[in-house]
Scaffold this motif. Structure first.
Motif, short mmCIF file in Angstrom:
data_model
loop_
_atom_site.label_atom_id
_atom_site.label_comp_id
_atom_site.label_asym_id
_atom_site.label_seq_id
_atom_site.Cartn_x
_atom_site.Cartn_y
_atom_site.Cartn_z
N ALA A 121 50.56 88.53 52.12
CA ALA A 121 52.03 89.54 52.58
C ALA A 121 51.43 89.03 54.36
O ALA A 121 53.27 88.51 55.50
CB ALA A 121 52.47 90.70 52.55
N ALA A 122 51.14 89.93 55.19
CA ALA A 122 50.25 88.98 56.81
C ALA A 122 50.45 88.05 56.71
O ALA A 122 50.93 87.96 57.90
CB ALA A 122 49.43 90.04 56.95
N ALA A 123 49.73 86.99 55.89
CA ALA A 123 50.06 85.57 56.09
C ALA A 123 51.41 85.04 56.63
O ALA A 123 51.63 84.27 57.00
CB ALA A 123 49.41 84.52 55.80
N MET A 124 52.40 86.09 55.37
CA MET A 124 53.29 85.04 55.12
C MET A 124 54.58 84.95 56.69
O MET A 124 55.22 85.70 56.47
CB MET A 124 54.38 85.75 54.43
N GLY A 125 53.85 86.09 57.34
CA GLY A 125 54.35 86.78 58.85
C GLY A 125 54.97 88.29 58.64
O GLY A 125 56.28 88.02 59.06
N TYR A 126 54.75 88.63 57.65
CA TYR A 126 56.14 90.45 57.39
C TYR A 126 55.14 91.36 58.30
O TYR A 126 53.67 90.80 59.37
CB TYR A 126 55.36 90.66 56.39
N PRO A 128 54.22 94.88 60.17
CA PRO A 128 54.02 95.74 59.17
C PRO A 128 54.77 96.67 58.54
O PRO A 128 54.35 97.44 57.87
CB PRO A 128 52.93 96.73 60.43
N VAL A 129 55.55 96.84 59.07
CA VAL A 129 56.61 98.40 58.69
C VAL A 129 56.99 96.88 57.51
O VAL A 129 57.72 97.22 56.43
CB VAL A 129 57.82 98.00 59.74
N GLN A 130 57.44 95.58 57.85
CA GLN A 130 57.75 95.14 56.55
C GLN A 130 57.12 95.34 55.42
O GLN A 130 57.61 95.35 54.02
CB GLN A 130 58.26 93.59 56.95
N ARG A 131 56.20 94.61 55.75
CA ARG A 131 54.55 94.80 54.64
C ARG A 131 54.67 96.12 54.18
O ARG A 131 54.12 96.03 53.00
CB ARG A 131 53.57 94.69 55.25
N PHE A 132 54.75 97.45 54.95
CA PHE A 132 55.09 98.59 53.93
C PHE A 132 55.48 99.00 52.95
O PHE A 132 56.01 99.40 52.13
CB PHE A 132 54.77 99.98 55.90
N PHE A 133 56.99 98.55 53.38
CA PHE A 133 58.40 98.37 52.90
C PHE A 133 58.65 98.11 51.89
O PHE A 133 59.11 98.26 50.84
CB PHE A 133 59.55 99.34 53.33
N ARG A 134 58.18 96.62 52.26
CA ARG A 134 58.53 95.44 51.88
C ARG A 134 57.15 95.35 50.16
O ARG A 134 57.68 94.50 48.87
CB ARG A 134 59.41 94.65 51.67
N VAL A 135 56.00 95.67 50.76
CA VAL A 135 55.28 95.46 49.35
C VAL A 135 54.07 96.36 49.38
O VAL A 135 54.15 96.65 47.93
CB VAL A 135 54.21 94.28 50.33
N GLU A 136 53.87 97.00 50.06
CA GLU A 136 52.89 98.48 50.29
C GLU A 136 53.85 99.33 49.00
O GLU A 136 53.01 99.69 48.04
CB GLU A 136 52.45 98.87 51.45
N LEU A 137 54.50 99.94 49.73
CA LEU A 137 54.62 101.10 49.40
C LEU A 137 55.34 100.81 47.25
O LEU A 137 55.55 101.46 46.69
CB LEU A 137 56.65 101.50 50.24
N PRO A 138 56.42 99.68 47.07
CA PRO A 138 56.71 99.51 46.19
C PRO A 138 55.77 99.82 44.99
O PRO A 138 55.73 99.51 43.98
CB PRO A 138 57.52 98.19 45.86
N LEU A 139 54.69 98.66 45.90
CA LEU A 139 53.43 98.79 44.78
C LEU A 139 52.49 99.73 44.53
O LEU A 139 51.86 100.33 43.63
CB LEU A 139 52.13 97.50 45.13
N ALA A 140 52.81 100.89 45.54
CA ALA A 140 52.08 102.58 45.55
C ALA A 140 53.11 103.77 44.42
O ALA A 140 52.68 104.25 44.04
CB ALA A 140 52.07 103.26 46.39
N GLY A 141 54.17 103.28 44.36
CA GLY A 141 56.00 103.79 43.58
C GLY A 141 54.89 103.79 42.58
O GLY A 141 54.96 105.09 42.27
N PRO A 142 54.25 103.38 41.14
CA PRO A 142 54.16 104.46 40.09
C PRO A 142 52.88 105.53 40.11
O PRO A 142 53.39 106.42 39.72
CB PRO A 142 53.78 103.09 39.03
N VAL A 143 52.13 105.07 41.37
CA VAL A 143 51.17 106.35 41.40
C VAL A 143 51.65 107.46 42.63
O VAL A 143 51.60 108.73 42.00
CB VAL A 143 50.36 105.65 42.21
N LEU A 144 52.85 107.08 43.32
CA LEU A 144 52.94 108.40 43.60
C LEU A 144 54.49 108.73 43.41
O LEU A 144 54.81 109.60 43.08
CB LEU A 144 54.70 107.03 45.46
N LEU A 145 55.10 107.82 42.07
CA LEU A 145 55.90 108.65 41.40
C LEU A 145 55.19 109.85 39.96
O LEU A 145 55.16 111.07 39.98
CB LEU A 145 56.37 107.57 40.11
N ALA A 146 53.60 110.06 39.41
CA ALA A 146 52.97 110.69 38.76
C ALA A 146 52.70 111.35 39.94
O ALA A 146 53.07 112.90 39.36
CB ALA A 146 52.34 109.61 38.29
#
Length: 240
Positions: A121-126, A128-146
């Motif tokens: 994601a960083a290589a694509m030009g995201y 840090p804020v975009q990377r967190f909200f568009r990649v990191e947070l969604p992928l962490a979502g299931p564990v956060l939900l638990a």
């Protein structure tokens, strides 16, 4: 059953009060824990001193849950300058417990995100804020939900302690039933507390499925979709 039908107004008012005392701590503890988890996650990736600081934050946060609930409810009014019957005391106390439970879950959820995906994601030009909200947070979502589901059940249960201070909630049915020796009243309070916890847990699962549609299918389908999403990001890195 006669007691239940004759006291529906009391049951309903205490149930509504219980709901209003439960929802804010769940939401606030989640909002506060995600930044804490992010900070700890970043510290864990740093040098030894930074990693030690991150571990200390998690340990301190976890120790907050060891504070007995009733003494905490009594200690907050003098510290905050509020009335002992102010519902804000219960909300703040339960938020503290919620953060104690959720901070570690948030840090672990972010740790579980594949570093290769973040690098892509960083290589694509995201940014840090975009990377967190568009990649990191969604992928962490299931564990956060638990994690937030655990917080929700704990919060609904701990709200009942507020009844010892005279704050209306389903715990009133327990304390009043004990004083008056009405077993049906006690049982009603217990059953409604359990049902409310299950309902909130079910709503959280439903919300999770709405905001994270890739988790709707079976476990194999969900894993396949997540792998495909990660592969798409890596493909974008190559094309970039």
């Amino acid at each position: 059953m006669n007691w239940v039908t004759g006291n529906l107004d009391t049951i309903t008012s205490n149930l509504i009060a219980h709901i209003w005392l439960s929802i804010p701590p769940i939401v606030i503890s989640f909002v506060l824990s995600v930044p804490i988890g992010l900070l700890v996650n970043r510290l864990r990736k740093g040098r030894r001193g930074a990693r030690a600081t991150g571990s200390t934050i998690i340990v301190v946060a976890s120790l907050l849950y060891a504070i007995p609930s009733f003494p905490l409810f009594l200690a907050l009014p003098p510290l905050l300058g509020t009335n002992i019957l102010d519902p804000a005391n219960v909300v703040i106390a339960l938020t503290i417990y919620g953060v104690a439970l959720m901070a570690r879950s948030a840090a672990d959820a972010l740790d579980a995100v594949d570093p290769a995906v973040l690098n892509a994601a960083a290589a694509m030009g995201y940014s840090p804020v975009q990377r967190f909200f568009r990649v990191e947070l969604p992928l962490a979502g299931p564990v956060l939900l638990a994690g937030i589901r655990v917080v929700a059940v704990s919060t609904v249960s701990l709200v009942t302690v507020g009844a010892l201070l005279g704050i209306p909630n389903l715990g009133f049915l327990l304390t009043d039933g004990l004083k008056r020796g009405i077993s049906v009243e006690i049982l009603t309070g217990i059953v409604l507390t359990i049902v409310l916890a299950l309902v909130i847990d079910g709503l959280l699962v439903l919300i999770g499925r709405i905001v994270m549609p890739w988790t709707r299918g079976g476990s194999r389908d969900a894993k396949r979709i997540r792998r495909r999403a990660a592969a798409d990001v890596r493909t974008g890195e190559v094309s970039a």
